[in-house]
Design a protein around this motif. Structure first.
Motif, mmCIF file in Angstrom:
data_model
loop_
_atom_site.group_PDB
_atom_site.id
_atom_site.type_symbol
_atom_site.label_atom_id
_atom_site.label_comp_id
_atom_site.label_asym_id
_atom_site.label_seq_id
_atom_site.Cartn_x
_atom_site.Cartn_y
_atom_site.Cartn_z
ATOM 1 N N ALA A 1 -7.818 -19.582 -0.128
ATOM 2 C CA ALA A 1 -8.017 -20.163 -1.461
ATOM 3 C C ALA A 1 -8.472 -19.112 -2.467
ATOM 4 N N ARG A 2 -9.101 -18.050 -1.993
ATOM 5 C CA ARG A 2 -9.554 -16.962 -2.870
ATOM 6 C C ARG A 2 -8.550 -15.810 -2.913
ATOM 7 N N GLY A 3 -7.403 -15.969 -2.261
ATOM 8 C CA GLY A 3 -6.417 -14.902 -2.219
ATOM 9 C C GLY A 3 -6.685 -13.864 -1.154
ATOM 10 N N ASP A 4 -7.557 -14.168 -0.200
ATOM 11 C CA ASP A 4 -7.882 -13.253 0.886
ATOM 12 C C ASP A 4 -7.062 -13.628 2.120
ATOM 13 N N PHE A 5 -6.095 -12.787 2.474
ATOM 14 C CA PHE A 5 -5.219 -13.060 3.610
ATOM 15 C C PHE A 5 -5.659 -12.326 4.871
ATOM 16 N N GLY A 6 -6.850 -11.814 4.867
ATOM 17 C CA GLY A 6 -7.382 -11.136 6.038
ATOM 18 C C GLY A 6 -7.117 -9.643 6.017
ATOM 19 N N TYR A 7 -7.364 -9.008 7.169
ATOM 20 C CA TYR A 7 -7.246 -7.557 7.293
ATOM 21 C C TYR A 7 -6.467 -7.206 8.555
ATOM 22 N N THR A 8 -5.792 -6.069 8.495
ATOM 23 C CA THR A 8 -5.076 -5.570 9.659
ATOM 24 C C THR A 8 -6.073 -4.947 10.639
ATOM 25 N N GLN A 9 -5.568 -4.557 11.806
ATOM 26 C CA GLN A 9 -6.433 -3.899 12.777
ATOM 27 C C GLN A 9 -6.974 -2.574 12.247
ATOM 28 N N ASN A 10 -6.250 -1.980 11.288
ATOM 29 C CA ASN A 10 -6.684 -0.716 10.686
ATOM 30 C C ASN A 10 -7.551 -0.920 9.459
ATOM 31 N N LYS A 11 -8.038 -2.153 9.290
ATOM 32 C CA LYS A 11 -8.959 -2.495 8.197
ATOM 33 C C LYS A 11 -8.303 -2.426 6.819
ATOM 34 N N ARG A 12 -6.992 -2.551 6.774
ATOM 35 C CA ARG A 12 -6.299 -2.613 5.482
ATOM 36 C C ARG A 12 -6.128 -4.063 5.085
ATOM 37 N N ALA A 13 -6.419 -4.380 3.849
ATOM 38 C CA ALA A 13 -6.287 -5.758 3.393
ATOM 39 C C ALA A 13 -4.817 -6.173 3.427
ATOM 40 N N VAL A 14 -4.553 -7.345 3.979
ATOM 41 C CA VAL A 14 -3.182 -7.853 4.030
ATOM 42 C C VAL A 14 -2.658 -8.082 2.614
ATOM 43 N N SER A 15 -3.524 -8.465 1.709
ATOM 44 C CA SER A 15 -3.098 -8.640 0.313
ATOM 45 C C SER A 15 -2.570 -7.334 -0.265
ATOM 46 N N ASP A 16 -3.141 -6.202 0.134
ATOM 47 C CA ASP A 16 -2.650 -4.898 -0.316
ATOM 48 C C ASP A 16 -1.265 -4.624 0.265
ATOM 49 N N VAL A 17 -1.043 -5.002 1.525
ATOM 50 C CA VAL A 17 0.278 -4.861 2.149
ATOM 51 C C VAL A 17 1.304 -5.710 1.399
ATOM 52 N N ILE A 18 0.906 -6.926 1.036
ATOM 53 C CA ILE A 18 1.810 -7.837 0.325
ATOM 54 C C ILE A 18 2.181 -7.271 -1.037
ATOM 55 N N VAL A 19 1.194 -6.743 -1.756
ATOM 56 C CA VAL A 19 1.454 -6.171 -3.083
ATOM 57 C C VAL A 19 2.352 -4.942 -2.976
ATOM 58 N N THR A 20 2.121 -4.120 -1.966
ATOM 59 C CA THR A 20 2.866 -2.870 -1.822
ATOM 60 C C THR A 20 4.316 -3.104 -1.418
ATOM 61 N N TYR A 21 4.538 -4.022 -0.473
ATOM 62 C CA TYR A 21 5.877 -4.197 0.095
ATOM 63 C C TYR A 21 6.561 -5.493 -0.335
ATOM 64 N N GLY A 22 5.812 -6.413 -0.941
ATOM 65 C CA GLY A 22 6.408 -7.694 -1.322
ATOM 66 C C GLY A 22 7.485 -7.562 -2.379
ATOM 67 N N ALA A 23 7.327 -6.589 -3.289
ATOM 68 C CA ALA A 23 8.320 -6.415 -4.353
ATOM 69 C C ALA A 23 9.678 -6.038 -3.780
ATOM 70 N N ALA A 24 9.677 -5.238 -2.719
ATOM 71 C CA ALA A 24 10.948 -4.834 -2.104
ATOM 72 C C ALA A 24 11.660 -6.027 -1.499
ATOM 73 N N THR A 25 10.905 -6.905 -0.827
ATOM 74 C CA THR A 25 11.509 -8.106 -0.245
ATOM 75 C C THR A 25 12.008 -9.044 -1.337
ATOM 76 N N ALA A 26 11.226 -9.194 -2.414
ATOM 77 C CA ALA A 26 11.658 -10.044 -3.530
ATOM 78 C C ALA A 26 12.943 -9.515 -4.147
ATOM 79 N N GLU A 27 13.053 -8.199 -4.254
ATOM 80 C CA GLU A 27 14.271 -7.596 -4.792
ATOM 81 C C GLU A 27 15.462 -7.883 -3.892
ATOM 82 N N LEU A 28 15.274 -7.753 -2.578
ATOM 83 C CA LEU A 28 16.360 -8.024 -1.631
ATOM 84 C C LEU A 28 16.784 -9.486 -1.684
ATOM 85 N N VAL A 29 15.819 -10.411 -1.742
ATOM 86 C CA VAL A 29 16.139 -11.838 -1.817
ATOM 87 C C VAL A 29 16.885 -12.149 -3.113
ATOM 88 N N PHE A 30 16.500 -11.502 -4.210
ATOM 89 C CA PHE A 30 17.186 -11.712 -5.490
ATOM 90 C C PHE A 30 18.649 -11.296 -5.392
#
Length: 311
Positions: A47-76
């Motif tokens: 609810a706060r936009g916190d999707f948890g953390y990877t085993q390497n302590k990287r925020a999943v939200s950061d992964v989504i922001v970094t790589y989500g645009a590429a997937t959105a582009e492919l889907v488009f």
């Protein structure tokens, strides 16, 4: 459900760490608390936009922001292929019902929907990249172009936009050429659905009373089909678009792995290989929320197009 079958730290680190080290990590991650407590905390975090953390302590939200645009582009791009291929071919098949062309297009629609997306991707790579040499075999852009686009400001992570901002037409052409094969592989999956939907609904619409009335007044069948029947036949396509977006997001995992497209699906496959269940859970939760939101907006659009479904 992932927590029920076992905690992710033991699954990913078992055999590489001692039991004491695993317990320390479980304590730090809160995985030794009751299951209902973990569930409530995770839902509260979503609810706060916190999707948890990877085993390497990287925020999943950061992964989504970094790589989500590429997937959105492919889907488009895949949706553009699906519309450009499925809708015209569905209309053509409906206007030539039970002809050889209609039978052939129906078979094409079934094969496009049923064929595994990674298999279609491999065939496209063998034909257009390896044998003919027309298109690149993998990646979102050539290495030199990717390096240049790293310095674009503001950087959007959408290659086409970044190439336009960079101002070099050669870079834009390179990015578009890299997008062709992944978009075809993923887009044909949905094109088969659109083709069959448009065909059957256009056939049913052409049997309507208002179509017969228009033909009786002397309006040509081509005009009736283009101005009236075809528009109504598109409503079911918009209706199922929310489900097709979910299918495209699922297919993006295999497509991105096949073409080394560095998007969210590719990262999800990597985390699966690493058995990083915390990262998998966060990415899947994000995709589920995205599909739910898109389905809601599709329902709103359908209500705007067709007053009969309003309530």
């Amino acid at each position: 459900m992932l927590r029920v079958i076992g905690d992710p730290i033991t699954a990913s680190m078992g055999g590489r760490m001692s039991a004491e080290q695993i317990e320390i990590r479980k304590e730090a991650a809160g995985l030794n608390r009751p299951l209902h407590v973990q569930y409530w905390e995770y839902i509260s975090g979503l609810a706060r936009g916190d999707f948890g953390y990877t085993q390497n302590k990287r925020a999943v939200s950061d992964v989504i922001v970094t790589y989500g645009a590429a997937t959105a582009e492919l889907v488009f791009w895949a949706l553009l292929v699906a519309f450009a291929v499925g809708i015209p071919l569905g209309r053509y098949a409906a206007t030539r019902r039970d002809s050889a062309a209609d039978v052939g297009l129906r078979l094409f629609g079934i094969l496009a929907y049923a064929a595994p997306v990674f298999f279609v991707g491999l065939l496209l790579k063998l034909l257009f990249a390896v044998k003919l040499g027309w298109l690149p075999v993998s990646g979102r852009a050539s290495p030199a172009v990717e390096l240049q686009l790293q310095h674009v400001s503001p950087k959007t992570n959408v290659m086409v936009i970044d190439a336009i901002l960079y101002g070099d037409m050669g870079n834009l052409v390179d990015v578009l050429k890299h997008a062709v094969l992944p978009a075809l592989a993923l887009g044909l999956l949905t094109a088969g659905v659109f083709l069959r939907l448009v065909r059957i609904n256009l056939i049913q619409t052409l049997r309507s009373d208002y179509v017969d009335a228009a033909l009786a007044r002397g309006v040509s069948r081509r005009m009736v089909t283009r101005r009236h029947a075809f528009r109504n036949a598109l409503i079911p396509v918009v209706t199922v678009m929310g489900l097709q977006i979910a299918m495209l997001l699922g297919g993006a995992v295999l497509t991105e792995r096949t073409f080394e497209w560095k998007g969210l699906g590719n990262e999800l496959a990597l985390y699966i290989g690493q058995r990083d269940f915390l990262a998998i859970q966060g990415i899947v939760a994000f995709i589920a929320i995205l599909v739910a939101v898109m389905s809601f907006f599709v329902d709103v659009i359908v209500a705007m197009i067709d007053p009969r479904v309003r309530f």
